[in-house]
Design a protein around this motif. Sequence first.
Motif, short mmCIF file in Angstrom:
data_model
loop_
_atom_site.label_atom_id
_atom_site.label_comp_id
_atom_site.label_asym_id
_atom_site.label_seq_id
_atom_site.Cartn_x
_atom_site.Cartn_y
_atom_site.Cartn_z
N PHE D 36 17.72 133.40 42.24
CA PHE D 36 16.69 132.44 41.83
C PHE D 36 16.70 132.27 40.31
O PHE D 36 16.61 131.16 39.79
CB PHE D 36 15.29 132.91 42.27
N SER D 37 16.78 133.39 39.60
CA SER D 37 16.68 133.29 38.14
C SER D 37 17.95 132.69 37.53
O SER D 37 17.90 132.10 36.46
CB SER D 37 16.38 134.66 37.53
N LYS D 39 20.08 130.38 39.19
CA LYS D 39 20.36 129.01 39.60
C LYS D 39 19.12 128.18 39.90
O LYS D 39 19.22 126.97 40.12
CB LYS D 39 21.25 129.02 40.86
N GLY D 40 17.99 128.81 39.92
CA GLY D 40 16.77 128.10 40.30
C GLY D 40 16.52 128.19 41.78
O GLY D 40 17.45 128.31 42.58
N PHE D 41 15.26 128.08 42.15
CA PHE D 41 14.85 128.22 43.55
C PHE D 41 15.52 127.20 44.46
O PHE D 41 16.13 127.55 45.47
CB PHE D 41 13.33 128.08 43.65
N ALA D 42 15.41 125.93 44.10
CA ALA D 42 15.90 124.86 44.98
C ALA D 42 17.41 124.91 45.13
O ALA D 42 17.94 124.51 46.17
CB ALA D 42 15.46 123.50 44.45
N ALA D 43 18.10 125.38 44.14
CA ALA D 43 19.57 125.38 44.19
C ALA D 43 20.13 126.66 44.81
O ALA D 43 21.33 126.84 44.89
CB ALA D 43 20.14 125.19 42.78
N LYS D 126 11.38 134.58 34.33
CA LYS D 126 12.12 133.33 34.25
C LYS D 126 11.86 132.47 35.49
O LYS D 126 11.62 131.26 35.38
CB LYS D 126 13.63 133.60 34.11
N GLN D 130 10.09 128.76 35.44
CA GLN D 130 10.83 127.59 35.94
C GLN D 130 10.14 126.94 37.13
O GLN D 130 10.16 125.71 37.27
CB GLN D 130 12.25 128.00 36.35
N GLU D 131 9.55 127.75 37.99
CA GLU D 131 9.09 127.20 39.26
C GLU D 131 7.60 126.85 39.29
O GLU D 131 7.17 126.09 40.14
CB GLU D 131 9.40 128.17 40.41
#
Lengths: 219, 219, 219, 219
Positions: D36-37, D39-43, D126, D130-131
């Motif tokens: 998650f940290s 690439k991000g949650f959605a990705a 992070k 981001q989220e």
Amino acid sequence: MTQYESLKELIMLDANEEAKFSEKQLKIIEAAIEIFSEKGFAATSTNEIAKKAGVAEGTIFRHYKTKKELLVSIVSPLMAKLLGPHFAKDFANEVFELKYETFEEFIRNLASNRYEFIKKHIAVVKILIQEISYHKELKEPYVRLFKEHVYEKFKNIILHFQKKGEIVDESPDTIMRLIITTIMGTLVSLFLVLPDNEWDTESELESTIQFLINGLSVK
Amino acid sequence: MTQYESLKELIMLDANEEAKFSEKQLKIIEAAIEIFSEKGFAATSTNEIAKKAGVAEGTIFRHYKTKKELLVSIVSPLMAKLLGPHFAKDFANEVFELKYETFEEFIRNLASNRYEFIKKHIAVVKILIQEISYHKELKEPYVRLFKEHVYEKFKNIILHFQKKGEIVDESPDTIMRLIITTIMGTLVSLFLVLPDNEWDTESELESTIQFLINGLSVK
Amino acid sequence: MTQYESLKELIMLDANEEAKFSEKQLKIIEAAIEIFSEKGFAATSTNEIAKKAGVAEGTIFRHYKTKKELLVSIVSPLMAKLLGPHFAKDFANEVFELKYETFEEFIRNLASNRYEFIKKHIAVVKILIQEISYHKELKEPYVRLFKEHVYEKFKNIILHFQKKGEIVDESPDTIMRLIITTIMGTLVSLFLVLPDNEWDTESELESTIQFLINGLSVK
Amino acid sequence: MTQYESLKELIMLDANEEAKFSEKQLKIIEAAIEIFSEKGFAATSTNEIAKKAGVAEGTIFRHYKTKKELLVSIVSPLMAKLLGPHFAKDFANEVFELKYETFEEFIRNLASNRYEFIKKHIAVVKILIQEISYHKELKEPYVRLFKEHVYEKFKNIILHFQKKGEIVDESPDTIMRLIITTIMGTLVSLFLVLPDNEWDTESELESTIQFLINGLSVK
DNA sequence: TATGAATGAGCGTTCATTCAT
DNA sequence: TATGAATGAACGCTCATTCAT
């Protein structure tokens, strides 16, 4: 539909020892073979395969990363078999030549073996013939295998029968090409180009063998 | 690139009398032939053709209603030519047979005619071979033409030379198949399957003709 | 919606000279900015963008090869502008320092310039902040530009005012970081973290400038 | 990897009394945090998490109904902690103010507490940053908690030091914003924006505290 | 006649989630 | 409790074809 039974066997031979193909996977392979051979690889959609196989489209990609991988997995075991029994990798050259007493015996054996095999797996053979020139993955190992394991042995057999004075004194490469062309050409004609005509395939094969022997023997 | 020059000729012959092909249209045909033969019809996009031809994508559809129509327009004149001179529709049967004094002369003529033609138009021939089994539009007129105009004449020639005792007493259908298979198989081998090998194609053709005559003549 | 008007200007500045953006393309950019900033790049589907823009999905890919290219094309001109006027590439160092008579003048100019700009382009700024750490294409040129063109000049200004005794004798790197952090942090707070609160943004900016000058000046 | 050790502790504190986390579940959390940290949650795909965690994909959904629930379960205990010790719900107002003798003591305590905590849990921080703006589930309880339990107490402290004449006579809201912005901005800069630069983070923190006190104190 | 922007159906592939084992 | 095969909706993207210019 019995031909698909035998195709399962073909493909399962590749996964030697344990036949680890789920029923769904076999359905996918079956459907893919049928549609690939009917419409060609590029013109076949995975959606179509899934529908015919009775599975969800996603299921295909659980078993094969890409559509091309599905193609390769169908065609590859066939290629191995096509270059198969006569030219097995571990077969000793010197013994090999002695196996056949006459050129006719050799040709007859070669042709009838390929005949039975292709007849059984005609759909996959059609896919192979149609697709091999478009996909390096299919062509390269096939060509390498031929060059490394088949070519020399085949040539030796021809030289052997030339020495014995049974066949004409042409270049072995040319003779090899004529043999392969004639046998493959005949099988392709009978099964792929003119499948609807009611050939007596067995007697056509016999005529072809006679023609081949006649054409290559010294008069 | 000279082969494409000759392809333009081929196609323009179809539009007999007036050669009404604009330069753009020729570019499209040229590009389509090149890519179709490289990647296959289904795997070729019209966008790709347009780019290679240096025209807008819309221009293709100004000349051909569909992509398939473009394919047919490329392949059709070739088919006519392939069944060409020997078996022209308006050619009288009785005269025909008399044209060739020996079986060898017939075979030699048939083979070398096809050899020159295929060598010139190899790319289109490849497209034809690859696509004919997938498209009724290509297969049906070809098959009809063969049945209606070529078959009988060809058969008569064979019967003629059988009567003369020059060739074996096999079924004419089988002999016809062996002739076509051997010639086409050789040409396909030389030009499509093994184009990279440095064959002396002329001498291979000669060997094939010898093999064919040898195989079919009575000893 | 007036902010999107200005975004069009922003993006069109990138395509200097001729503004070659079709109406549909502007609609796409507009829609993409809105949804990207609302839901994030990865959670936004091209289908959604197309619908909001009132175009077909294919139209997006006629203008941008990939979804990511659309993102980059939106965010890139902003990055250039953010490092913009104060640190223009062709700006001579020596002249630069003389531009500002007092540290306060420098800070006030820096802050208010960024304030106006970010206020106008808040949606794109949000996208930039959210996505920059996930996409090398965004991060790398930004970092390089900063290192090569901004860093030295910024540092010289700080050293200049330290020599003059206007600001504290800390490491220039630390002071730079505090200035950027405070200004950016404030703008992010006002516009992104707490946009619903009814801040008097102008007076908050003034307080921030005072705080910054107070915090860095020698007592 | 030691940071993940501490993350386990963090999350396990949430499930107070009994630490009912199986080893597999901890592996899932660990893997999810890392990806998650990055690439991000959605990705991030659940398949990816499962692979990194060394569990089956289904196992994730045995513990968390949805992917989002996994995100919330990771980020939520961190939020509680971030608003943590200084502003605990059950903490009496009147006592609170007395806790710090000087404004500097307050700031120093606030900053260093958050510094240690964020340093330990940087990956989860992070993710939170981001989220938080994309998921109401994350934002709303955080905002409510701040408004109901932190805001008043924080404001009282500011008023307290204003009355004592230690800090400037600005609006408490603005001062609060400047404090939070400066501390959070610094921590974000050091750990997230410029993590590769070799900052002496401890001395940067000290400079920041000095800057903050300097900026807010009356001269 | 030629263009190329626009279309929208369909493509191969990935996804979060379910469920029988 | 844990698995992993199966799902089918949704994804980003490509396609042959249309049409206003």
